[in-house]
Design an enzyme around this catalytic site. Structure first.
Site, short mmCIF file in Angstrom:
data_model
loop_
_atom_site.label_atom_id
_atom_site.label_comp_id
_atom_site.label_asym_id
_atom_site.label_seq_id
_atom_site.Cartn_x
_atom_site.Cartn_y
_atom_site.Cartn_z
N ASN A 150 0.84 -1.19 0.00
CA ASN A 150 0.00 0.00 0.00
C ASN A 150 0.88 1.24 0.00
O ASN A 150 1.32 1.71 1.04
CB ASN A 150 -0.92 -0.04 1.22
CG ASN A 150 -1.83 1.17 1.32
OD1 ASN A 150 -1.66 2.13 0.58
ND2 ASN A 150 -2.78 1.12 2.23
N CYS A 206 -2.26 5.21 0.51
CA CYS A 206 -3.13 5.86 1.48
C CYS A 206 -2.77 7.34 1.58
O CYS A 206 -1.65 7.70 1.92
CB CYS A 206 -2.97 5.16 2.83
SG CYS A 206 -4.24 5.60 3.98
N CYS A 231 -37.65 18.94 -25.49
CA CYS A 231 -37.30 19.62 -24.24
C CYS A 231 -36.40 20.82 -24.52
O CYS A 231 -36.17 21.65 -23.65
CB CYS A 231 -36.63 18.67 -23.26
SG CYS A 231 -34.99 18.13 -23.79
N CYS A 244 -30.92 20.40 -25.96
CA CYS A 244 -29.81 20.39 -26.91
C CYS A 244 -29.69 21.76 -27.57
O CYS A 244 -28.60 22.27 -27.81
CB CYS A 244 -30.00 19.30 -27.95
SG CYS A 244 -31.52 19.47 -28.89
N CYS A 272 -29.07 15.38 -24.01
CA CYS A 272 -30.37 14.83 -24.40
C CYS A 272 -30.81 13.76 -23.40
O CYS A 272 -30.09 12.81 -23.15
CB CYS A 272 -30.29 14.23 -25.79
SG CYS A 272 -31.84 13.43 -26.26
C1 LIG Z 1 -12.95 3.61 4.12
C2 LIG Z 1 -11.86 3.19 3.20
C3 LIG Z 1 -10.71 2.64 3.70
C4 LIG Z 1 -9.68 2.25 2.85
N1 LIG Z 1 -8.60 1.67 3.38
C5 LIG Z 1 -7.61 1.21 2.57
C6 LIG Z 1 -6.52 0.49 3.08
O1 LIG Z 1 -6.40 0.24 4.28
N2 LIG Z 1 -5.58 0.06 2.23
C7 LIG Z 1 -5.67 0.27 0.88
O2 LIG Z 1 -4.78 -0.17 0.15
N3 LIG Z 1 -6.71 0.95 0.36
C8 LIG Z 1 -7.69 1.41 1.17
N4 LIG Z 1 -8.79 2.03 0.61
C9 LIG Z 1 -8.85 2.25 -0.83
C10 LIG Z 1 -9.61 1.14 -1.55
O3 LIG Z 1 -8.96 -0.09 -1.41
C11 LIG Z 1 -9.76 1.44 -3.04
O4 LIG Z 1 -8.48 1.55 -3.63
C12 LIG Z 1 -10.54 2.71 -3.32
O5 LIG Z 1 -11.62 2.82 -2.43
C13 LIG Z 1 -11.06 2.77 -4.77
O6 LIG Z 1 -12.00 1.79 -5.08
P1 LIG Z 1 -13.60 2.02 -5.06
O7 LIG Z 1 -13.89 3.20 -5.93
O8 LIG Z 1 -14.19 0.73 -5.54
O9 LIG Z 1 -13.97 2.31 -3.65
C14 LIG Z 1 -9.82 2.42 1.46
C15 LIG Z 1 -10.99 2.97 0.96
C16 LIG Z 1 -12.02 3.34 1.80
C17 LIG Z 1 -13.29 3.88 1.24
#
Ligand SMILES: Cc1cc2nc3c(=O)[nH]c(=O)nc-3n(C[C@H](O)[C@H](O)[C@H](O)COP(=O)(O)O)c2cc1C
Ligand SMILES: Cc1cc2nc3c(=O)[nH]c(=O)nc-3n(C[C@H](O)[C@H](O)[C@H](O)COP(=O)(O)OP(=O)(O)OC[C@H]3O[C@@H](n4cnc5c(N)ncnc54)[C@H](O)[C@@H]3O)c2cc1C
Ligand code: SF4
Lengths: 453, 425
Positions: free
Chosen positions: B132, B135, B345, B348, B390
């Site tokens: 990851n 984040c 409507c 366009c 549209c």
């Molecule tokens: C509440 C929340 C917590 C998340 N925590 C992590 C996490 O701990 N590690 C991670 O790699 N991604 C985390 N994500 C990101 C998701 O894995 C994902 O990449 C992102 O939500 C996009 O996908 P989606 O549009 O389907 O939600 C988190 C997303 C959300 C909404």
């Protein structure tokens, strides 16, 4: 008075138009996709409604149709004839905060797609070597037959009429359920390899014993029979009709028989309403419904009642027939009625109508239609030697097994007092459950069941 | 029935639908329920040194009455002890040996830290690792997550450390909070990653409360930026996936993430080069059962197209994605309004009149007097705006016009001009 063929056709064409694509997608997007949704529980066949609606909004029409018809083999008919206000739509959580999702209409949208695209949605199971005779090709019998075929049984349906489908084909008015919808559902069952033998009356052309001797199991799904007699003078007159036979005649070919006539319908259930609206559409000049109780006790659904009113049907409450009066040619010319009043009945029962002495009066009429319920196939039930109460076959409530372990029963043939309404959807579910119980008895619970013999 | 199995850099799953590392994969209980519903794989909620989460974490953007067009969160990685997570991962994998179970990891950018955690999670039997580097909040302030994911050299180095210790495939999860996604994708490939996954969430502030003037969400009256995801981010994610897929220097498999809500979104990601997809927001909105709709829709789509394997879709649209300079400048479409379908409507009309090229006319039928709309095709530049606004399907078609000349792109044109001016000189 004459009614043209074109006018008849127009009158008997399906009243309600299907949703247009944009409407359907908008409506589908409104669905909340509830978890453990109340609509699923309210559907007697347990269709996964949120799932099929999600599939519509995802443009997965095949998946939507399959979800519906998986749970309900008559899903296309039910989309049109189910009292949805009392079932799925009545349970929709949006009832309180907005308006319920149009589940029936969406169901029709998806099943119409399947019909239009001539989809074959299911396949029969690998043969398990067992045979089942299904007596009666109505919703209950067809539903059992389809499920049995999917479980691998060799299934033969015996149907008295020239087409299967039961009341869906012959009994529910065309302007609510066109015959081709019911026949498409029949065809779906036939395509699973089910042998549907029409024009065979069980009990006459083939006996109960013959079936019991030839097949491993029998499913009795013969529904109910004709409308009973009123037990009053004049019933034999020309111009007295049985509501079910009248509707059936319009499903077979349209005629202007009642055009210009004054029609009186006796009874206030859904069949009476259908007979009344049918008469209007056949060109009758004036149609009124006489019922011996009051509006509160009427068994027709509210939407049916509204439909009849919008068709111009008049209602006379607290009115019972005394005799039908004929002219010299033996044709109906009037009906004598008497006014009634309601007296409180024993606890739990409907109020009891009693005549008001001296209140007799006559209504001029050219036709009288009897719609006071349906009689039972007692002789056939007795030929099978099944336990029954006035023709209502006794069953085990879970397995649908009758007093003869080789015979199961489903649909209107087991419908009795205190069981809600006779509905297509319940008949379908009972057929499904009976099929599963047979599968359990003959295959799952049998040490060498399911093996090829 | 089409074969939905996928193999992402050696990680196999019965279908391409995985849960992304996020709240849905917090615990063994949840992941097991998800697998029962049919999910093909799951990336466990990111493991690392446990943190403390805030209360009040999520917010969403609702659009015109539809809930959750976009989703915003300030949650960090797992707040449960590592050994508890490891025990549950072990149990889950034993119960569902055929599903892909991937551990998401985040530690300080130190070699020993990475080696240590890799060994621990591989010991419980995961099928792969996801790093990851994405984040965008909280962890980044401590030098982890997107803080390392925004620096290609850190991505490459840390990936390499992981690869030194790892025996299972390593997926690097990329942050979209960067100008050029291929820079970090290439860095991951250079660090010997087996695959990349993208996107993680995009820096965002969901809103401000008009009465209290607090941020949405707020924690005791204060807010900080969160990560944005859900349907609204799909186009951003799809582009980033496609950019990586068409870049020869990336050339490792891709796990597509970002706004995938149904089978159609998933197919688009596969066509643009993802081998499989991961989903978070759609599951948080609807529960695990949404995968049934995804699997059914995908299967019916493949069957209707006569495609036997879902893997046959992967990357099929990538060759059609290119630089703007390669687009044919002589290609033309013009709008055509179908009077029969049009509901008058006038949306366009006003869109074209006020903000495009003033080429829709309001006309009147001479006989009936009914008004109708008509495109002056010679003035239409084919921008699509009218068809976009549209509200009725099929009322406006963008019709391809006979080519005005031989196909010629900007790049070809510039090259031709350069040649000419060279000759002239
Ligand atoms: C509440 C929340 C917590 C998340 N925590 C992590 C996490 O701990 N590690 C991670 O790699 N991604 C985390 N994500 C990101 C998701 O894995 C994902 O990449 C992102 O939500 C996009 O996908 P989606 O549009 O389907 O939600 C988190 C997303 C959300 C909404
Ligand atoms: C006028 C009318 C309107 C209705 N409207 C609605 C509605 O809007 N919505 C709704 O849900 N329900 C409606 N119903 C009720 C619904 O039609 C029934 O509940 C349902 O059809 C019962 O299905 P079934 O298969 O048990 O019986 P049926 O549909 O009656 O089918 C029984 C079949 O068995 C055949 N059969 C009978 N005897 C023999 C024999 N001896 N040998 C071989 N075959 C035999 C019959 O020909 C028939 O095909 C209506 C009923 C009527 C009469
Ligand atoms: S979903 Fe609601 S009840 Fe459940 S933890 Fe979150 S805030 Fe609490």
């Amino acid at each position: 008075m004459f009614i043209s063929e074109d006018a008849l056709k127009r009158n008997f064409a399906e009243v309600k138009a299907g949703l247009r694509p944009k409407q359907a997608f908008e409506e589908a997007h409104r669905c909340l996709y509830c978890y453990d949704a109340p609509c699923i529980k309210a559907c007697p066949t347990g269709i996964n409604i949120p799932s099929f609606i999600k599939r519509i909004s995802n443009k997965n029409m095949l998946g939507a149709a399959r979800t519906i018809l998986e749970a309900n083999p008559m899903g296309a008919s039910c989309a049109r004839v189910c009292p949805t206000e009392e079932l799925c739509e009545g349970a929709c959580v949006l009832n309180d905060s907005s308006k319920p999702i149009l589940i029936g209409d969406l169901q029709r949208f998806a099943t119409d797609w399947a019909i239009r695209n001539n989809q074959q949605l299911f396949a029969s199971g690998e043969r398990n070597g067992r045979t089942v005779a299904v007596v009666g090709g109505g919703p209950a019998g067809l539903s059992a037959a389809r499920e049995l075929a999917r479980f691998g049984f060799t299934v033969t349906v015996f149907e008295a009429k020239s087409q299967a489908g039961g009341l869906n084909t012959y009994g529910i008015v065309s302007f609510r359920l066109p015959q081709e919808i019911a026949l498409w559902e029949v065809e779906q069952v036939r395509r699973l390899g089910v042998d549907i033998r029409t024009n065979v009356v069980v009990g006459r052309d083939v006996t109960a014993d013959e079936l019991l001797g030839t097949y491993d199991t029998v499913v009795l799904a013969v529904g109910m029979s004709k409308v009973p007699t009123l037990g009053i003078a004049g019933e034999e007159l020309d111009g007295v009709y049985d509501a079910i036979e009248l509707v059936e005649s319009t499903k077979v070919s349209l005629s202007g028989e009642l055009s210009g006539r004054r029609v009186v319908v006796i009874g206030a259930g859904n069949t009476a309403i259908d007979a009344a609206t049918c008469s209007v559409r056949m060109g009758a000049e004036h149609v009124e419904i006489c019922y011996r109780r009051s509006k509160q006790e009427m068994t027709a659904y509210e939407f049916e009642y509204e439909f009849a009113k919008s068709d111009g049907v008049a209602f006379r409450w607290l009115t019972a027939p005394v005799r039908i009066i004929g002219d010299e040619q033996g044709r109906v010319k009037a009906i004598e009625c008497v006014r009634m009043k309601l007296e409180p009945a024993d606890s739990g029962r409907r109020a009891r109508p009693v005549t008001i002495p001296g209140s007799e009066f006559t209504i001029e009429a050219d036709a009288v239609i009897k719609a006071i319920g349906q009689t039972r196939h007692v002789p056939l039930v007795e030929q099978f030697q099944l336990a029954h109460t006035r023709g209502i076959v006794t069953i085990d409530n879970e397995t649908y097994q009758t007093s003869n372990p080789k015979v199961y029963a489903a649909g209107d043939v087991i419908f009795g007092e205190g069981q809600g309404d006779a509905m297509v959807v319940s008949a379908v579910q009972q057929g499904k459950l009976a099929a599963f119980a047979i599968y359990k008895q003959l295959v799952l619970d049998d040490p060498d069941g399911g093996s090829q013999t | 029935m089409a074969d939905l199995r996928i193999n992402l850099a050696g990680i196999k799953s019965p279908n391409p639908f995985w849960l992304a590392s996020a709240p849905p994969t917090n615990t063994g209980y949840q992941v097991q329920r998800a697998f029962e519903s049919g999910w093909g794989g799951a990336v466990w909620k990111t493991l690392g040194d446990p943190i403390i989460n805030t209360s009040s974490r999520f917010a969403a953007v609702h659009f015109n009455g539809h809930r959750v067009a976009g989703f915003n969160n300030i949650e960090l990685i797992t707040d449960r002890p590592l050994d508890v997570n490891l025990k549950e991962i072990y149990e889950t994998k034993k119960l569902f040996p055929d599903r892909a179970l991937v551990a998401s990891l985040m530690v300080e950018p130190k070699r020993e830290k990475w080696h240590e955690i890799v060994k621990k999670v591989e010991a419980v039997g995961v099928d792969g690792l996801e790093l990851n580097f994405g984040c965008p909040h909280g962890m980044a302030e401590r030098g982890m997550g997107s803080a390392s994911g925004q620096q290609p050299d850190l991505v490459e180095r840390q990936t390499y450390w992981v690869k030194e210790a790892a025996r299972t495939p390593v997926i690097v999860k990329l942050t979209p909070n960067i100008t050029d996604i291929t820079a970090t994708a290439i860095a991951a490939a250079r660090g010997c990653a087996d695959a990349i996954s993208l996107i993680n969430t995009i820096n965002s502030l969901a809103g401000v409360d008009l009465d209290s003037w607090n941020t949405i969400p707020h924690v005791a009256g204060k807010g900080s930026h969160g990560g944005y995801c859900g349907p609204a981010v799909k186009p951003i994610a799809l582009n980033m996936v496609a950019e990586c897929a068409r870049n020869a220097k990336v050339s490792i498999p891709i796990s597509g993430i970002g706004g995938i809500s149904d089978w159609k979104d998933a197919v688009e990601f596969l066509l643009m080069g993802a081998t499989g997809v991961q989903v978070c927001t759609a599951v948080m909105h609807h529960g695990f059962r949404i995968v049934e709709e995804m699997i059914d829709g995908l299967t019916n789509y493949l069957d209707s197209k006569g495609i036997e394997r879902v893997s046959d879709l992967v990357g099929r649209a990538v060759p059609r994605y290119t630089d703007w300079g390669n687009l044919d400048l002589n290609y033309a479409v013009t709008a055509r309004i179908n009077t029969e379908t049009c509901i008058n409507c006038n949306k366009c009309y006003i869109a074209c009149e006020d903000t495009a090229h003033q080429c829709i006319e309001r006309a009147q039928d001479e006989e009936s007097g009914a008004s109708y709309l008509k495109v002056r095709e010679e003035d239409c530049v084919g921008c699509n705006l009218c068809a976009i606004v549209c509200p009725v399907e099929g009322a406006i078609d963008m019709v391809e016009q006979p080519a005005a000349g031989v196909p010629m792109s900007w790049n070809e044109r510039q090259a031709a001009i350069a040649k000419l001016s060279m000759k002239g000189a």
